[in-house]
Scaffold this active site. Structure first.
Site, short mmCIF file in Angstrom:
data_model
loop_
_atom_site.label_atom_id
_atom_site.label_comp_id
_atom_site.label_asym_id
_atom_site.label_seq_id
_atom_site.Cartn_x
_atom_site.Cartn_y
_atom_site.Cartn_z
N HIS A 110 -50.49 -2.83 -31.32
CA HIS A 110 -50.73 -2.62 -32.75
C HIS A 110 -49.38 -2.32 -33.40
CE1 HIS A 110 -54.97 -1.42 -31.34
NE2 HIS A 110 -54.95 -2.68 -31.71
N HIS A 131 -50.08 3.66 -27.55
CA HIS A 131 -50.57 3.47 -28.93
C HIS A 131 -50.32 4.70 -29.80
CE1 HIS A 131 -53.24 -0.18 -28.52
NE2 HIS A 131 -52.95 0.08 -27.25
N GLU A 174 -48.00 0.94 -35.00
CA GLU A 174 -47.89 2.14 -34.17
C GLU A 174 -46.50 2.20 -33.54
OE1 GLU A 174 -52.66 1.64 -33.53
OE2 GLU A 174 -51.38 1.59 -31.76
N GLU A 219 -52.52 7.74 -26.52
CA GLU A 219 -52.51 7.82 -27.99
C GLU A 219 -51.63 8.98 -28.46
OE1 GLU A 219 -53.99 5.74 -30.04
OE2 GLU A 219 -55.50 4.70 -28.80
ZN ZN Z 1 -53.45 1.14 -31.27
#
Ligand code: ZN
Length: 374
Positions: free
Chosen positions: A167, A260, A170, A334
């Protein structure tokens, strides 16, 4: 005042910038999809002027909860990024600054440029034990870089994969990569030496170079959300996943970490890869061991807050696909866009420095579980 965003990862649309005290802006959508939340622009001619910037369509963004208790990032020199007073009310995100210099950059999080990526890859490839492979082309014809890091004298029975920035918005994932890889390349570091004695590391610092340059939040140049492409990537819409997945079948995968950022939760946590149909007790034990080790290694990592567990696993996601098909320890890491609510930093929030530190400490956790990976 002049607002501009025609540069690497720029994203903003000007509605009305005639009054510095009420600059009205909109975030544009990803170039080929409806996601949006990433912004990055420069305001110039602003020294000593009380400015207020309002993003009018924030309430329609992909993760509205991402704006609650969020503070925008700003920088004069594009090296140091600090947070500015920010409010989210009635669907509008507003932030204020009376700049000390003529121009100031604002972004959703500290940007990580394509030039910095190229410098990083070039710097790494000249280190001992590093090979650079260009796995293929992105949709827009950019290189998809893989760093293969090994110790020629080690036994290297295991293949450990670390990928980031599927992504593109990010950016914390690529700051994390610097910490992880730099520690790995430090031959004076006991942890790095121990890891390379038993494993070869396959590192893709940026899975989505096109989306990064385009200023997209979540998709590549073809509008594909790469972390929903792992069950059936194609050369047309998701060549980035296609090439990496194909290389993984050649090397095998004993460990995978997909890095991420999360828009909403103000914590560092690990999700994914823990609930696939073929999940074994061995995989569960590895997951527990990695959690325990990372908790010891890094004060920002925690296991109390995260995504709800259970439910039907989505096998189009990287960590689930790899856990299911390689029977390995595979995880999604994350980091927050906001801050770590357990240890907030008023000046900078969650920052590139803390990303790098976490990356270095994730190597220590890998070192701990390496002997039991298989
Ligand atoms: Zn992500």
């Amino acid at each position: 005042m002049k607002i501009s965003s025609n540069f690497d990862s720029g994203n903003i649309e000007v509605v009305d910038a005639s009054d510095p005290a009420d600059v009205r802006l909109r975030i544009r959508k990803d170039t080929a999809a409806d996601f949006f939340q990433w912004f990055h622009f420069r305001a110039s001619g602003v020294r000593g002027v009380d400015c207020r910037f309002s993003i009018l369509n924030a309430g329609e963004a992909s993760y509205r909860k991402g704006w609650e208790n969020y503070r925008a990032c700003a920088s004069y020199d594009r090296a140091h990024w600090f947070r500015v007073p920010t409010a989210y009310e009635e669907g509008v995100l507003s932030f204020r600054l009376s700049p000390q210099h003529d121009s100031v950059y604002f972004a959703y999080f500290a940007p990580y440029s394509r030039e910095r990526h190229r410098d990083f890859i070039a710097r790494c490839q000249v280190a001992p034990g590093v090979a650079l492979e260009v796995l293929g082309e992105t949709v827009n014809g950019d290189d998809l870089d893989l760093l293969v890091i090994s110790d020629p004298d080690g036994s290297a029975r295991r293949a450990c994969w670390v990928i980031g920035r599927q992504h593109p918005g990010e950016t914390m994932a690529e700051w994390w990569m610097e910490g992880f890889v730099d520690r790995l390349l430090d031959r004076d570091d006991d942890v790095a030496r121990a890891v390379l004695e038993g494993a070869t590391l396959y590192v893709v610092p940026n899975m989505n170079p096109d989306g990064s340059v385009l200023g997209n939040l979540r998709t590549n140049a073809a509008g594909a959300n790469l972390n929903r492409e792992w069950a059936g990537p194609t050369l047309e819409s998701s060549p980035e996943v296609y090439h990496v997945r194909r290389r993984m079948t050649e090397t095998g995968v004993d460990f995978a970490l997909d890095v991420h950022g999360d828009e909403s939760l103000p914590y560092v946590f690990i999700a994914g890869g823990d609930n696939v149909p073929s999940m074994s007790d061995r995989q569960r034990q590895l997951l527990t061991a990695y959690f325990e080790s990372l908790t010891r290694a890094n004060p920002d990592f925690q296991t109390e807050h995260g995504y709800p567990r259970g439910g039907k696993p989505n096998l189009t996601m990287c960590a689930n696909d790899l856990a299911e098909n390689f029977g390995c320890l595979a995880m999604t890491l994350e980091m927050p866009f906001k801050d770590n609510a357990n240890a907030p930093n008023d000046a900078v929030g969650w920052s590139p420095d803390r990303c790098r530190r976490l990356g270095a400490d994730c190597l220590a956790a890998l070192c701990d579980v390496l002997p039991i990976l298989r």
